[in-house]
Design a protein around this motif. Structure first.
Motif, PDB file in Angstrom:
ATOM      1  N   PHE A  18       0.856  -1.163  -0.176  1.00 25.21           N
ATOM      2  CA  PHE A  18       0.089   0.056  -0.023  1.00 25.21           C
ATOM      3  C   PHE A  18       0.939   1.378  -0.023  1.00 25.21           C
ATOM      4  CE2 PHE A  18      -2.748  -3.322   1.486  1.00 25.21           C
ATOM      5  CZ  PHE A  18      -3.959  -2.902   1.395  1.00 25.21           C
ATOM      6  N   GLU A  19       0.339   2.255  -0.788  1.00 20.78           N
ATOM      7  CA  GLU A  19       1.009   3.746  -0.534  1.00 20.78           C
ATOM      8  C   GLU A  19       0.216   4.286   0.652  1.00 20.78           C
ATOM      9  OE1 GLU A  19       3.505   4.794  -2.744  1.00 20.78           O
ATOM     10  OE2 GLU A  19       3.448   2.679  -3.479  1.00 20.78           O
ATOM     11  N   ILE A  20       1.284   5.009   1.287  1.00 20.50           N
ATOM     12  CA  ILE A  20       0.924   5.728   2.443  1.00 20.50           C
ATOM     13  C   ILE A  20       0.568   7.306   2.335  1.00 20.50           C
ATOM     14  CG2 ILE A  20       1.322   6.261   4.933  1.00 20.50           C
ATOM     15  CD1 ILE A  20       3.511   3.883   4.644  1.00 20.50           C
ATOM     16  N   TYR A  21      -0.526   7.855   2.751  1.00 20.19           N
ATOM     17  CA  TYR A  21      -0.586   9.078   2.582  1.00 20.19           C
ATOM     18  C   TYR A  21      -1.310   9.615   3.849  1.00 20.19           C
ATOM     19  CZ  TYR A  21      -0.636   8.309  -2.391  1.00 20.19           C
ATOM     20  OH  TYR A  21      -0.206   7.972  -3.682  1.00 20.19           O
ATOM     21  N   PRO A  22      -0.930  11.046   4.007  1.00 21.92           N
ATOM     22  CA  PRO A  22      -1.732  11.468   5.317  1.00 21.92           C
ATOM     23  C   PRO A  22      -3.236  11.559   5.178  1.00 21.92           C
ATOM     24  CG  PRO A  22      -0.168  13.212   4.337  1.00 21.92           C
ATOM     25  CD  PRO A  22      -0.275  11.951   3.402  1.00 21.92           C
ATOM     26  N   LEU A  23      -3.856  11.335   6.331  1.00 26.21           N
ATOM     27  CA  LEU A  23      -5.485  11.100   6.250  1.00 26.21           C
ATOM     28  C   LEU A  23      -6.318  12.342   5.846  1.00 26.21           C
ATOM     29  CD1 LEU A  23      -7.765   9.254   6.991  1.00 26.21           C
ATOM     30  CD2 LEU A  23      -7.866   9.957   9.184  1.00 26.21           C
ATOM     31  N   SER A  24      -5.626  13.527   5.838  1.00 25.10           N
ATOM     32  CA  SER A  24      -6.432  14.932   5.373  1.00 25.10           C
ATOM     33  C   SER A  24      -6.150  14.876   3.688  1.00 25.10           C
ATOM     34  CB  SER A  24      -5.507  15.810   5.762  1.00 25.10           C
ATOM     35  OG  SER A  24      -4.119  15.978   5.605  1.00 25.10           O
ATOM     36  N   SER A  25      -5.235  13.940   2.903  1.00 28.49           N
ATOM     37  CA  SER A  25      -5.091  14.248   1.692  1.00 28.49           C
ATOM     38  C   SER A  25      -6.571  14.195   0.859  1.00 28.49           C
ATOM     39  CB  SER A  25      -4.278  13.038   0.877  1.00 28.49           C
ATOM     40  OG  SER A  25      -3.075  12.730   1.688  1.00 28.49           O
ATOM     41  N   SER A  26      -6.257  14.973  -0.236  1.00 34.11           N
ATOM     42  CA  SER A  26      -7.356  15.080  -1.121  1.00 34.11           C
ATOM     43  C   SER A  26      -7.529  13.810  -2.295  1.00 34.11           C
ATOM     44  CB  SER A  26      -7.522  16.338  -2.009  1.00 34.11           C
ATOM     45  OG  SER A  26      -7.712  17.335  -1.216  1.00 34.11           O
ATOM     46  N   TRP A  27      -8.544  13.317  -2.825  1.00 36.87           N
ATOM     47  CA  TRP A  27      -8.592  12.183  -3.307  1.00 36.87           C
ATOM     48  C   TRP A  27      -9.085  12.359  -4.748  1.00 36.87           C
ATOM     49  CZ3 TRP A  27      -5.195   8.843  -1.914  1.00 36.87           C
ATOM     50  CH2 TRP A  27      -4.614   9.014  -0.567  1.00 36.87           C
ATOM     51  N   ASN A  28      -8.627  11.669  -5.943  1.00 34.99           N
ATOM     52  CA  ASN A  28      -9.354  11.591  -7.056  1.00 34.99           C
ATOM     53  C   ASN A  28     -10.476  10.257  -7.183  1.00 34.99           C
ATOM     54  OD1 ASN A  28      -8.053  13.732  -8.323  1.00 34.99           O
ATOM     55  ND2 ASN A  28      -6.160  12.330  -8.826  1.00 34.99           N
ATOM     56  N   SER A  29     -11.208  10.091  -8.245  1.00 38.32           N
ATOM     57  CA  SER A  29     -11.915   8.842  -8.200  1.00 38.32           C
ATOM     58  C   SER A  29     -11.411   7.582  -8.594  1.00 38.32           C
ATOM     59  CB  SER A  29     -13.265   9.384  -9.513  1.00 38.32           C
ATOM     60  OG  SER A  29     -13.511  10.678  -9.058  1.00 38.32           O
ATOM     61  N   VAL A  30     -10.541   7.419  -7.789  1.00 37.09           N
ATOM     62  CA  VAL A  30      -9.657   6.267  -7.985  1.00 37.09           C
ATOM     63  C   VAL A  30     -10.380   4.955  -7.195  1.00 37.09           C
ATOM     64  CG1 VAL A  30      -8.192   6.675  -6.321  1.00 37.09           C
ATOM     65  CG2 VAL A  30      -7.236   5.081  -7.815  1.00 37.09           C
ATOM     66  N   SER A  31     -10.368   3.861  -7.841  1.00 33.27           N
ATOM     67  CA  SER A  31     -10.651   2.541  -6.968  1.00 33.27           C
ATOM     68  C   SER A  31      -9.651   1.817  -6.129  1.00 33.27           C
ATOM     69  CB  SER A  31     -11.352   1.427  -8.174  1.00 33.27           C
ATOM     70  OG  SER A  31     -12.151   2.035  -9.013  1.00 33.27           O
ATOM     71  N   ALA A  51      -3.949  -0.567  12.246  1.00 34.16           N
ATOM     72  CA  ALA A  51      -4.856  -0.856  11.448  1.00 34.16           C
ATOM     73  C   ALA A  51      -6.109  -0.375  12.047  1.00 34.16           C
ATOM     74  CB  ALA A  51      -5.037  -2.131  10.794  1.00 34.16           C
ATOM     75  N   ILE A  52      -6.787   0.869  11.707  1.00 31.33           N
ATOM     76  CA  ILE A  52      -8.116   1.200  12.412  1.00 31.33           C
ATOM     77  C   ILE A  52      -9.313   0.573  11.638  1.00 31.33           C
ATOM     78  CG2 ILE A  52      -9.158   3.323  13.162  1.00 31.33           C
ATOM     79  CD1 ILE A  52      -6.771   4.199  14.065  1.00 31.33           C
ATOM     80  N   TYR A  53      -9.234   0.801  10.355  1.00 32.24           N
ATOM     81  CA  TYR A  53     -10.373   0.251   9.476  1.00 32.24           C
ATOM     82  C   TYR A  53      -9.903  -0.136   8.165  1.00 32.24           C
ATOM     83  CZ  TYR A  53     -14.703   0.721   7.012  1.00 32.24           C
ATOM     84  OH  TYR A  53     -15.908   0.359   6.414  1.00 32.24           O
ATOM     85  N   ILE A  54     -10.414  -1.006   7.470  1.00 27.64           N
ATOM     86  CA  ILE A  54     -10.125  -1.725   6.427  1.00 27.64           C
ATOM     87  C   ILE A  54     -11.226  -1.777   5.593  1.00 27.64           C
ATOM     88  CG2 ILE A  54      -9.363  -3.643   5.045  1.00 27.64           C
ATOM     89  CD1 ILE A  54      -7.742  -4.775   7.683  1.00 27.64           C
ATOM     90  N   GLY A  55     -11.114  -1.263   4.272  1.00 26.53           N
ATOM     91  CA  GLY A  55     -12.125  -1.109   3.415  1.00 26.53           C
ATOM     92  C   GLY A  55     -11.827  -1.239   1.851  1.00 26.53           C
ATOM     93  N   GLU A  56     -12.878  -1.079   1.071  1.00 24.93           N
ATOM     94  CA  GLU A  56     -12.793  -1.073  -0.511  1.00 24.93           C
ATOM     95  C   GLU A  56     -13.760  -0.138  -0.882  1.00 24.93           C
ATOM     96  OE1 GLU A  56     -14.477  -2.104  -3.409  1.00 24.93           O
ATOM     97  OE2 GLU A  56     -16.266  -2.709  -2.146  1.00 24.93           O
ATOM     98  N   THR A  57     -13.316   0.527  -2.110  1.00 18.01           N
ATOM     99  CA  THR A  57     -14.392   1.432  -2.640  1.00 18.01           C
ATOM    100  C   THR A  57     -14.073   1.549  -4.186  1.00 18.01           C
ATOM    101  OG1 THR A  57     -15.138   3.773  -2.626  1.00 18.01           O
ATOM    102  CG2 THR A  57     -13.008   3.534  -2.249  1.00 18.01           C
ATOM    103  N   GLY A  58     -15.104   1.931  -5.120  1.00 17.70           N
ATOM    104  CA  GLY A  58     -14.816   2.146  -6.462  1.00 17.70           C
ATOM    105  C   GLY A  58     -14.556   3.770  -6.609  1.00 17.70           C
ATOM    106  N   LYS A  61     -12.608   9.303  -3.878  1.00 20.45           N
ATOM    107  CA  LYS A  61     -12.978  10.633  -3.668  1.00 20.45           C
ATOM    108  C   LYS A  61     -14.443  10.892  -2.974  1.00 20.45           C
ATOM    109  CE  LYS A  61     -13.671  15.254  -5.950  1.00 20.45           C
ATOM    110  NZ  LYS A  61     -13.398  15.881  -7.179  1.00 20.45           N
ATOM    111  N   GLU A  62     -15.108  10.050  -3.398  1.00 16.19           N
ATOM    112  CA  GLU A  62     -16.673  10.027  -2.980  1.00 16.19           C
ATOM    113  C   GLU A  62     -16.686   9.230  -1.472  1.00 16.19           C
ATOM    114  OE1 GLU A  62     -20.254   7.221  -4.601  1.00 16.19           O
ATOM    115  OE2 GLU A  62     -20.008   9.019  -5.900  1.00 16.19           O
ATOM    116  N   ARG A  63     -15.806   8.204  -1.488  1.00 19.90           N
ATOM    117  CA  ARG A  63     -16.029   7.830   0.083  1.00 19.90           C
ATOM    118  C   ARG A  63     -15.481   8.490   1.082  1.00 19.90           C
ATOM    119  NH1 ARG A  63     -18.494   4.534   2.976  1.00 19.90           N
ATOM    120  NH2 ARG A  63     -17.577   2.585   3.787  1.00 19.90           N
ATOM    121  N   PHE A  64     -14.634   9.219   0.774  1.00 15.75           N
ATOM    122  CA  PHE A  64     -13.825   9.911   1.847  1.00 15.75           C
ATOM    123  C   PHE A  64     -14.449  11.503   1.960  1.00 15.75           C
ATOM    124  CE2 PHE A  64     -11.309   6.458   2.461  1.00 15.75           C
ATOM    125  CZ  PHE A  64     -11.234   6.409   3.668  1.00 15.75           C
ATOM    126  N   SER A  65     -15.550  11.876   1.176  1.00 15.47           N
ATOM    127  CA  SER A  65     -15.928  13.143   1.360  1.00 15.47           C
ATOM    128  C   SER A  65     -16.824  13.139   2.609  1.00 15.47           C
ATOM    129  CB  SER A  65     -16.920  13.488   0.060  1.00 15.47           C
ATOM    130  OG  SER A  65     -17.996  12.690   0.072  1.00 15.47           O
TER     131      SER A  65
END
Length: 109
Positions: A18-31, A51-58, A61-65
Motif C-alpha cells: 500500500f502507498e501511505i498518505y496523510p489522512l487529510s489528503s484529497s482524492w481523485n475518483s480512484v478505485s 490498522a483502524i479500518y479496512i475497506g474498499e471502494t470504487g 473521492k466519494e468515499r472520503f467526502s
C-alpha cells in the motif's frame, strides 16, 4: 504526497503493498482497497502503523467526502490512509476479506 509504502499481510499469508498518505489528503475518483491507520514513530526512527479500518471502494473521492466511520477514525487517532489501487471490484473484495481475516480493526466492528 506519499509518505512511503507499507506491506500488510492477509490471512492467506499473501502480502499487499500500500502507498501511505496523510489522512487529510484529497482524492481523485480512484478505485482502491484502503486501510485507515494510526502511524507512530518507533524507537528505531521508523514508523509503526496500526490498522483502524479496512475497506474498499470504487471511488476514494466519494468515499472520503463523508465517511460513515470518520468519528471512529478520530477517536482512534487515525492519521494515515494506506491505499492499494485496484480497478477490479472482485479483486478488491477478495483483498479486503483477506486483510480483515488477519486484522481486527476497531472501526470495522
Amino acid at each position: 504526497a506519499t509518505l512511503g509504502s507499507i506491506s500488510f499481510k492477509g490471512k492467506s499469508g499473501k502480502g499487499y503493498t500500500f502507498e501511505i498518505y496523510p489522512l487529510s489528503s484529497s482524492w481523485n475518483s480512484v478505485s482502491a482497497v484502503y486501510i485507515v491507520t494510526r502511524r507512530i514513530k518507533n524507537q528505531s526512527d521508523g514508523y509503526t502503523h496500526s490498522a483502524i479500518y479496512i475497506g474498499e471502494t470504487g471511488n476514494l473521492k466519494e468515499r472520503f467526502s463523508n465517511h460513515h466511520k470518520y468519528n471512529c477514525f478520530i477517536e482512534n487517532s487515525a492519521n494515515c490512509l494506506c491505499i492499494l489501487i485496484e480497478s477490479n471490484e472482485q479483486n478488491r473484495l477478495t483483498i479486503e476479506s483477506d486483510l480483515l481475516g488477519n486484522y481486527n480493526p476497531p472501526c470495522n466492528g
